[in-house]
Design an enzyme around this catalytic site. Structure first.
Site, PDB file in Angstrom:
ATOM      1  N   LYS A   1       0.831  -1.200   0.000  1.00  0.00           N
ATOM      2  CA  LYS A   1       0.000   0.000   0.000  1.00  0.00           C
ATOM      3  C   LYS A   1       0.876   1.266   0.000  1.00  0.00           C
ATOM      4  CE  LYS A   1      -3.906  -2.269   0.003  1.00  0.00           C
ATOM      5  NZ  LYS A   1      -3.669  -3.711   0.182  1.00  0.00           N
TER       6      LYS A   1
HETATM    7  C1  LIG Z   1      -4.880  -4.686   0.801  1.00  0.00           C
HETATM    8  C2  LIG Z   1      -6.337  -4.778   0.850  1.00  0.00           C
HETATM    9  C3  LIG Z   1      -7.010  -5.339   1.943  1.00  0.00           C
HETATM   10  C4  LIG Z   1      -6.322  -6.049   3.060  1.00  0.00           C
HETATM   11  O1  LIG Z   1      -5.388  -5.325   3.741  1.00  0.00           O
HETATM   12  P1  LIG Z   1      -4.287  -6.108   4.622  1.00  0.00           P
HETATM   13  O2  LIG Z   1      -3.635  -5.013   5.386  1.00  0.00           O
HETATM   14  O3  LIG Z   1      -3.363  -6.796   3.677  1.00  0.00           O
HETATM   15  O4  LIG Z   1      -5.001  -7.060   5.503  1.00  0.00           O
HETATM   16  C5  LIG Z   1      -8.389  -5.309   1.957  1.00  0.00           C
HETATM   17  N1  LIG Z   1      -9.076  -4.785   0.934  1.00  0.00           N
HETATM   18  C6  LIG Z   1      -8.464  -4.258  -0.148  1.00  0.00           C
HETATM   19  C7  LIG Z   1      -9.295  -3.682  -1.237  1.00  0.00           C
HETATM   20  C8  LIG Z   1      -7.076  -4.244  -0.234  1.00  0.00           C
HETATM   21  O5  LIG Z   1      -6.495  -3.739  -1.314  1.00  0.00           O
END
Ligand SMILES: *Cc1c(COP(=O)(O)O)cnc(C)c1O
Length: 377
Positions: free
Chosen positions: A181
């Protein structure tokens, strides 16, 4: 190989982790956890932010707070990450998947409206690539039907709609700070609570069903087990890493947007020639360059492009396999209405490398590989 992602480092991470170690407090809710949540509360104008161990656990906590019962229905997009769906399953709720708007790949508000039944309790939306869903229409629908709205804004940190931060529209907003992210702590996330009626219970469910948060603030003289719960507190070591990133949030955002704008400007003519499609920015959506995708003609062309790019040293990736047709989606959910766009559009989509600090040489190389592929067609 030009990777599609490299986790962000801005410079002060190690110093802050050392500070956390020196504080002799490396479990949750110490100095850096507070700094991160306060930073977000101020920056995004949220009345309460709770740090969590992942974006997934932020979604889990949000859904736990909705108190769903078996048979209650949750409406969600089919084109999203599995965590959007696993959260409501923890509460035995039924999943109702709906189709997307092919322009943005976000949930189509009209399909939400059509999917509502007297069992519908919650709507979960996901802002794909940090480009906002149609929040005017979605807010109207959830208000009209008195539904709880959860925003999966895992990809939407620092993005907004008409000046209001993504994650601050629904009763809850969920951020992710996974290494893929824009801002990262390795694994981590945050729950944004926009409806203060949930504040107290959220603290309890996050702290193993205890009122320890109140105890820490001196509001009760002992702490005890009072409710359901789980453990969603991230370590100070992780939040120390994140705080270094948040302090540089504008710089990271700008850097990513430069790459995004470069890609767009360099590929625009291929879109004009109808060889590919580029991301669409709806009016009012201020995005955060979380990802850059192009759409090829079809699945076959996409596979050829990925293969061609790999041979030239550029890693292109795709996602998501639509949830309604995935093994667990077939078992636990149903599609409401037609799958007009989800499958065909997801099969055309491919992501270009995009990360903080990407060099202009690497961005140029990526563009030239794509251009070369289309020149020979
Ligand atoms: C990355 C992501 C998640 C999950 O996040 P984590 O921190 O990896 O648990 C959930 N929803 C979307 C749309 C994502 O891109």
């Amino acid at each position: 190989m030009i990777n599609f992602n490299i986790p962000p480092v801005t410079g002060n991470e190690l110093q802050y982790i050392q500070k956390a170690i020196g504080n002799r407090k490396i479990c949750g809710d110490g100095e850096f956890t507070k700094k991160c949540s306060q930073w977000m509360e101020e920056r995004f104008k949220v009345q309460k932010v709770l740090m969590t161990t992942s974006g997934t656990s932020a979604l889990d906590l949000a859904v736990m707070l909705c108190d769903l019962k078996e048979g209650d229905e949750v409406i969600l997009p089919s084109f999203t990450f599995s965590s959007t769906a696993t959260a409501p399953l923890l509460s035995q709720a039924s999943l109702v998947f709906v189709d997307l708007d092919p322009k943005t790949m976000n949930i189509d508000p009209e399909r939400i409206r059509e999917a509502i039944t007297d069992k519908t309790k919650v709507v979960i939306i996901m802002h794909y690539g940090g480009i906002s869903c149609d929040m005017d229409k979605i807010m109207d629908i959830v208000k009209e039907h008195n539904l709880i709205l959860i925003e999966d804004a895992a990809q939407g940190v620092m993005a907004s709609f008409k000046g209001k931060a993504l994650g601050t529209f629904g009763d809850f907003g969920c951020y992710s700070f996974h290494e893929t992210k824009n801002y990262s702590m390795g694994e981590g996330g945050a729950l944004l609570i926009n409806n203060p009626q949930y504040n107290e219970r959220a603290e309890i469910l996050r702290e193993k069903g205890t009122d320890r948060s109140k105890f820490n603030r001196g509001q009760v003289d002992k702490y005890t087990w009072v409710d359901r719960g789980d453990s969603f507190l991230p370590s100070e070591l992780n939040t120390a890493y994140l705080f270094a990133q948040l302090e540089q949030a504008d710089q990271i955002n700008e850097d990513r947007k430069n790459t995004w704008n470069f890609y767009y400007s360099q590929l625009e003519d291929l879109q004009a020639k109808r060889q590919i499609e580029l991301p669409y920015l709806p009016e009012g959506a201020q995005h955060n360059a979380h990802l850059f995708y192009i759409k090829t003609k079809d699945l076959e062309e996409r596979s050829q492009l990925i293969q061609f790019a790999r041979e030239q040293g550029v890693q292109l990736v795709f996602h998501y396999i639509p949830l309604h047709s995935a093994p667990a989606g077939l078992k636990y959910g149903r599609m409401s209405g037609e799958d007009q766009f989800t499958t065909v559009e997801s099969e055309r989509l491919v992501r270009l490398p995009m990360y903080y600090g990407m060099t202009s040489e690497d961005a140029k190389k990526t563009v030239s590989v794509i251009r070369e592929f289309y020149e020979n067609r």
